[in-house]
Scaffold this motif. Structure first.
Motif, short mmCIF file in Angstrom:
data_model
loop_
_atom_site.label_atom_id
_atom_site.label_comp_id
_atom_site.label_asym_id
_atom_site.label_seq_id
_atom_site.Cartn_x
_atom_site.Cartn_y
_atom_site.Cartn_z
N SER A 70 1.30 -1.07 -0.17
CA SER A 70 0.00 -0.30 0.29
C SER A 70 1.05 1.62 -0.59
N MET A 71 2.02 1.52 0.69
CA MET A 71 2.90 2.33 0.55
C MET A 71 3.53 2.55 -0.88
N VAL A 72 3.28 1.54 -1.41
CA VAL A 72 4.23 2.04 -2.65
C VAL A 72 3.53 2.85 -3.48
N LEU A 73 1.96 2.06 -3.41
CA LEU A 73 1.31 2.11 -4.05
C LEU A 73 1.09 3.86 -3.79
N LYS A 74 1.18 4.02 -2.97
CA LYS A 74 0.48 5.33 -2.46
C LYS A 74 1.62 6.33 -2.89
N ALA A 75 3.15 6.07 -3.20
CA ALA A 75 3.77 6.49 -3.37
C ALA A 75 4.19 6.88 -4.95
N VAL A 76 3.92 6.14 -5.50
CA VAL A 76 3.37 6.05 -7.16
C VAL A 76 2.44 6.95 -7.22
N LEU A 77 1.20 6.83 -6.66
CA LEU A 77 0.56 7.81 -6.59
C LEU A 77 0.37 9.66 -6.80
N ALA A 78 0.91 9.53 -5.82
CA ALA A 78 1.39 10.88 -5.29
C ALA A 78 2.80 11.55 -6.38
N LEU A 79 3.49 10.90 -6.82
CA LEU A 79 4.95 10.85 -7.87
C LEU A 79 3.66 11.38 -9.39
#
Length: 299
Positions: A4-13
């Motif tokens: 989930s943290m990886v997904l959040k980082a991708v969405l933020a970028l």
């Protein structure tokens, strides 16, 4: 790592990317500047050397000036007639004649010229000139470190065995970069002359003939033999130095043959040479070698 943290980082970028692209899109619309398409066309026929001979910092700025009409189609000095004709064709205007020039060296001393002191500093004409005016006794002479050779964007100059810059007239565009670089151009060592200037005086000294001959065996001694020999009244001794009037000079070679110092040379692009190109000064080198040999023998 938590997915989930990886997904959040991708969405933020991705969000940052979308915002940045949106800002750039708005800026490109708001600050868009219309560019005259002729500028690119003109720039494509310019040499692209950015030599600065036209007075502009780059060929593109020159192209903008020509396209806007603030500069003539003949603005590119280095391009000469060929480039001027190409630009006139692009703009659909009348062809203009270009007064093409080439650079000439007014010195035949080189390694044979007398030295006031031994210079062991930075091998640069500009640097040498700053040290008490330079190592040469003649204050008009060529230092021979080749600043002009390095400055030429077209590879038209080289140093010969005399330590003097020799101009390849087939490559010289008359851009004047070498003239601007030479620390002694202000006194006439390097200058621009019409491309068909038939002869050249290889001396720019204005001291008294006795003094300058002590400083350089290849100098003009103001004897006026060239003046008397010229059938076209095209060469005169002015302020103790032979000066050629290129409006009158026919390149008949009379002054070259009459000069006892061999400091007048056949020159000019497309001029039929009856002597070796850039031959002035060789006798001075020979004289210098003879002196050196005598000094060695005495030692």
């Amino acid at each position: 790592m938590d997915a989930s943290m990886v997904l959040k980082a991708v969405l933020a970028l991705a969000s940052l990317g979308l915002v940045a692209s949106g800002v750039l899109a708005v800026a490109s619309k708001r600050f868009h500047v219309e560019v005259d398409p002729r500028v690119e066309q003109i720039a494509s026929v310019l040499p692209g050397s950015n030599c600065g001979a036209c007075g502009n910092p780059s060929c593109f700025v020159t192209a903008e000036g020509i396209a806007s009409g603030s500069l003539p189609v003949t603005a590119c000095v280095a391009g000469g007639q060929e480039v001027a004709d190409a630009i006139a064709g692009l703009l659909g205007v009348d062809r203009c004649e270009v007064d093409t020039v080439v650079v000439v060296r007014a010195c035949g001393g080189g390694i044979a010229a007398a030295r006031a002191y031994d210079y062991h500093g930075v091998p640069s004409c500009a640097a040498a000139a700053r040290l008490a005016g330079g190592p040469l006794v003649c204050q008009w002479g060529c230092f021979g470190f080749g600043d002009c050779v390095k400055a030429c964007p077209f590879g038209a100059l080289s140093l010969d065995e005399r330590g003097l810059p020799v101009v390849d007239l087939a490559r010289c565009t008359g851009c004047g970069a070498c003239v601007q670089t030479c620390p002694r151009s202000s006194s006439g060592l390097l200058s621009l002359v019409p491309e068909r200037a038939p002869v050249s005086v290889r001396c720019s000294a204005h001291s008294k003939p006795k003094e300058r001959k002590a400083a350089c065996s290849a100098c003009c001694i103001a004897c006026k033999k060239c003046e008397r020999a010229c059938p076209s009244d095209a060469i005169h001794v002015v302020e103790m130095l032979a000066v050629v009037d290129y409006e009158k000079c026919t390149g008949c070679n009379a002054c070259v043959e009459a000069c006892p110092q061999q400091c007048i040379d056949i020159y000019g692009r497309n001029v039929a040479r009856t002597t070796g190109a850039d031959g002035a000064g060789w006798r001075a080198v020979a004289a210098g070698s003879a002196v050196q040999e005598a000094e060695v023998a005495e030692a």
